[in-house]
Design an enzyme around this catalytic site. Structure first.
Site, PDB file in Angstrom:
ATOM      1  N   GLU A 123      32.134  44.795  30.880  1.00 12.49           N
ATOM      2  CA  GLU A 123      33.445  45.067  31.464  1.00 12.49           C
ATOM      3  C   GLU A 123      34.120  43.804  31.963  1.00 12.49           C
ATOM      4  OE1 GLU A 123      36.396  46.159  34.590  1.00 12.49           O
ATOM      5  OE2 GLU A 123      34.594  44.925  34.753  1.00 12.49           O
ATOM      6  N   GLU A 124      33.349  42.892  32.555  1.00 15.59           N
ATOM      7  CA  GLU A 124      33.941  41.686  33.132  1.00 15.59           C
ATOM      8  C   GLU A 124      34.553  40.774  32.079  1.00 15.59           C
ATOM      9  OE1 GLU A 124      34.595  41.386  36.081  1.00 15.59           O
ATOM     10  OE2 GLU A 124      33.139  42.478  37.280  1.00 15.59           O
ATOM     11  N   HIS A 168      35.593  39.856  43.783  1.00 18.27           N
ATOM     12  CA  HIS A 168      35.139  38.682  43.029  1.00 18.27           C
ATOM     13  C   HIS A 168      34.935  37.459  43.923  1.00 18.27           C
ATOM     14  CE1 HIS A 168      36.191  40.023  38.661  1.00 18.27           C
ATOM     15  NE2 HIS A 168      35.509  40.930  39.331  1.00 18.27           N
TER      16      HIS A 168
END
Length: 371
Positions: free
Chosen positions: A221-222, A322
């Protein structure tokens, strides 16, 4: 409403945070989640690269649901073996260089792992004076100091370092008496813990769901691909679980579930989103709505891959995403409670059993209209 085992949720989260899993280095966490599913008696399959598709069998076919989280996190990769015996790096995922400065890390070479620290090029005020504050903050201005006796490129090569080695950032979790959980990589290991706690609650209660649900665990996903290739053909609706962004100008909170209305990759399905809102209200689950401008989820990657499904996104509140992240266990409990309520609810749009169907049975929005 069935109860969530909050002790299991928290202990599972801490176990997940202890496992390095930057995108591209997710095998170990896949094995951990697989063993958790096996311990609960949940059948599952793996894709070639390791994404997990589990199955909670329901009574009614052809209206399958999916709930999806991602196992991968941000990290870094070696791009250069430097003449000074340090490593030049690039990011994995998208995160600011200012949050990389000072991070303690593990570097995975082909044969073993090493410890180190991400440092700015000018790290000591005793040497560089005010330049430590005026140097640019960017990834080209960072390097990894390795905790070995290395002084040049030859030393690095002798220890087996290579361009492309993956770097995992320590999570460094802390749980406070006030209920806050602080760590790197709560995105999205907190979501994974919520999904596993939900599966455990449903299994422990012996509940048969109205329709089959596929809990999905993605691994990229990242880097933007996420749920692009894991959906089952019968899935009609998918709810992603991820973090929200708590900041000025946002409506998110750290102690509720957040229901996303849109992000930069998707406008979430009106009917599914409002069904989630109704479930919160019917079950006294604290919630807020929010819109994310610089954000993309597994749901967006599923739609971009051409899947014709209804999508929704529910989130735990997260400050400093993040970066040095923080959430609250109340938010994780609210997310898990909403997931339990959603999976036990009966789908209302039976038209969705058809990939292609007639106009009859298709929903009609009529709110506020005068005929």
């Amino acid at each position: 409403m069935i109860s969530i085992d909050n002790d299991y949720l928290q202990s599972t989260l801490l176990n997940l945070l202890d496992i390095p899993s930057p995108t591209g280095y997710t095998d170990r966490i896949v094995h951990f989640v697989g063993k958790e599913l096996e311990s609960m008696g949940i059948p599952f399959e793996l894709t070639r690269r390791g994404a997990i598709r589990a199955t909670l069998k329901g009574r009614q076919p052809m209206l399958d649901r999916a709930i999806v989280v991602h196992l991968d996190t941000i990290g870094a990769m070696v791009r250069e073996l430097k003449p000074n015996g340090r490593l030049g790096i690039v990011m994995i995922g998208h995160w600011p260089a200012r949050f990389a400065e000072g991070a303690r890390v593990t570097i995975f070479t082909d044969n073993r792992s090493f410890r180190g620290t991400i440092q700015p090029l000018k790290a000591s005020g005793h040497v560089y004076n005010e330049e430590v504050d005026t140097q640019p903050v960017n990834w080209d201005n960072l390097e990894v100091r390795i905790d070995e006796k290395v002084y040049n490129r030859d030393d690095l090569e002798a220890l087996g370092f290579n361009v492309g080695d993956i770097i995992a950032v320590d999570s460094s979790p802390e749980v406070t008496d006030s209920g806050f959980i602080k760590a790197r990589h709560l995105d999205n290991k907190a979501g994974v813990a919520c999904q596993l706690a939900t599966i455990k609650a449903i299994t422990d209660a012996g509940i048969t769901l109205p329709v089959t649900c596929h809990p999905l665990f993605t691994i990229s996903e990242e880097e933007g691909t996420g749920a692009s290739s894991i959906l089952h053909g019968n899935v009609a609706a998918m709810v992603a679980i991820d973090n929200s962004t708590v900041a000025p100008g946002q409506n998110s909170r750290e102690d509720t579930v957040i229901i996303a209305m849109r992000d930069q990759g998707a406008i979430y399905d009106y009917h599914l989103t409002h069904r989630l809102i109704q479930l919160c209200e019917d079950n006294s689950i604290p919630y807020v709505r929010d819109v994310f401008r610089h954000y993309r989820s597994d749901a967006a990657s599923a739609l971009s891959a051409g899947n014709d499904i209804r999508t929704g996104l529910i989130c735990f509140g997260l400050d400093a995403s993040h970066g040095h992240e923080r959430t609250h266990r109340d938010s994780l409990e609210a997310v898990s409670n909403l997931l339990c309520a959603y999976l036990q609810s009966t789908p209302r749009i039976t038209h969705d059993r058809n990939k292609l169907g007639p106009l009859e049975g298709f929903p009609l929005l009529n709110v506020g209209r005068e005929d």
